[in-house]
Design an enzyme around this catalytic site. Structure first.
Site, PDB file in Angstrom:
ATOM      1  N   ILE A 159       9.362  -7.034   0.497  1.00 18.89           N
ATOM      2  CA  ILE A 159       9.692  -6.146   1.613  1.00 18.89           C
ATOM      3  C   ILE A 159      10.747  -6.781   2.510  1.00 18.89           C
ATOM      4  CG2 ILE A 159       8.780  -4.984   3.662  1.00 18.89           C
ATOM      5  CD1 ILE A 159       6.108  -4.719   2.165  1.00 18.89           C
ATOM      6  N   GLU A 267      -6.862  -2.448  15.799  1.00 20.33           N
ATOM      7  CA  GLU A 267      -6.423  -1.088  15.503  1.00 20.33           C
ATOM      8  C   GLU A 267      -7.603  -0.131  15.458  1.00 20.33           C
ATOM      9  OE1 GLU A 267      -2.431  -2.248  12.881  1.00 20.33           O
ATOM     10  OE2 GLU A 267      -4.263  -1.633  11.851  1.00 20.33           O
ATOM     11  N   HIS A 286       0.641   2.002  12.535  1.00 26.45           N
ATOM     12  CA  HIS A 286       0.405   1.369  11.230  1.00 26.45           C
ATOM     13  C   HIS A 286       0.653   2.373  10.093  1.00 26.45           C
ATOM     14  CE1 HIS A 286      -2.000  -2.021   9.044  1.00 26.45           C
ATOM     15  NE2 HIS A 286      -1.013  -1.553   8.309  1.00 26.45           N
TER      16      HIS A 286
END
Length: 342
Positions: A159, A267, A286
């Site tokens: 990534i 989260e 997210h």
């Protein structure tokens, strides 16, 4: 004549809106797929009591959970990170832990670039101004073009490398820090530097590192203090890589220009969290991983991995390949004979 027991795969909890891709694979294989929404470890254990494999989105899979699931042979994680699973405990118990480390490379890198441009161009702030009837540029001045600015990548894996490629295409000078790279060399096509040099030179710093004991809090008060006052911090990796309190203090002090954050230490992000009070911060929930393509790939490959383990074959992705070939913990899955992964 008694029939062979069905392989039972339990989804411990998941917020996906469809499980058709999983059923496309489990149904022809004769495996039972069960969706549960376990809100605690006790509920998870009760719901997955006779599971041969579990698929996990957010749940913490501890040694105690594994010990309470004697048939368990495989844990499949919907995602790249496996910090929610006790890998050492799974390995000691002969349980395969599988993830999907290379899905969503283009999706996450797209999002990292999108967050970068939104932050450096002040787009969310300008949008709010226009909606309120203001056409004043003062709130976002000065703005700069991308060409000639320095884009720092921390973690040059799949990534990170894709993000670096896209940033270079926008005209940024890209530099990178990676534990596997020697400063001064070209690594995956980009100039490798020390972490200190990257922090001191970059106008954009994009994080692409897994959450481990070594990387937890790696961007803390000292690192933020080394950053430029016109720097933007972008995080699409794991919330725990950044010391959240230190980031809030740096933003309050104006020692960095802003941040663009998709992942958070806790989260979902709590209502009224200090990060929500800064106009210089862009927040997303997210979802960097999500596109229709990556969503389908994630779901299929997560279930493929555990089906392979239960069939006695090496899965495409396994975090602890040393468990392949170990006894089956009283599982109805076939014992694995493979010794190497893909």
């Amino acid at each position: 004549m008694p029939t062979e027991p069905t392989t039972r795969i339990v989804i411990t909890e998941c917020d996906h809106d469809s499980f058709a891709p999983e059923h496309d694979l489990t149904d022809p294989a004769g495996a039972e797929l069960v969706l549960t929404q376990s809100r605690s470890a006790a509920e998870l254990i009760a719901n997955a009591a006779d599971a041969d494999a579990i698929l996990v989105q957010y749940a913490q899979i501890t040694a105690e959970v594994m010990d309470a699931l004697p048939r368990l042979r495989a844990i499949g994680r919907y995602g790249v990170g496996v910090d929610s699973v006790d890998i050492a405990a799974a390995t000691a118990r002969g349980i395969a832990v599988c993830n999907v480390p290379d899905y969503g490379t283009e999706s996450v890198s797209d999002h990292a670039i999108g967050l970068t441009l939104a932050a450096v161009r002040g787009i969310p702030r300008l949008d709010r101004g226009v909606r309120a009837g203001s056409f004043d540029l003062a709130a976002v001045r000065p703005l700069f073009q991308t060409r000639g600015r320095v884009f720092g990548i921390i973690g040059l894996g799949l990534i990170g490398t894709a993000t670096a490629r896209k940033a270079a295409g926008l005209g940024y000078e890209v530099i990178a820090y990676d534990v596997a790279a020697t400063p001064g060399q070209v690594f995956h096509g980009f100039a490798a530097v020390t972490l200190d040099e990257l922090l001191e030179r970059s106008q954009v710093i994009s994080l692409h590192t897994p959450l481990t004991d070594e990387t937890r809090g790696m961007i803390g008060a000292a690192e933020l203090a080394r950053m430029r006052t016109d720097a933007i911090l972008v995080n699409t990796s794991r919330g725990g890589v950044v010391d959240g309190d230190a980031l809030v203090e740096a933003l309050r002090a104006g020692s960095i220009l802003g941040a663009a954050i998709d992942v958070h230490e806790s989260e979902p992000l709590a209502a009224g969290h200090p990060l929500t009070t800064f106009d210089s911060v862009v927040l997303t929930p997210h979802l960097a991983w999500y596109t229709e393509e990556s969503y389908d790939e994630l779901k299929r490959r997560t279930v493929e991995n555990v089906l392979e383990v239960c069939a006695g074959r090496a899965p495409r992705n396994i975090v602890n390949p040393e468990v392949l070939g170990t006894p089956g913990r009283n599982s109805t899955c076939a014992p694995s004979t493979a010794v190497t992964g893909d």
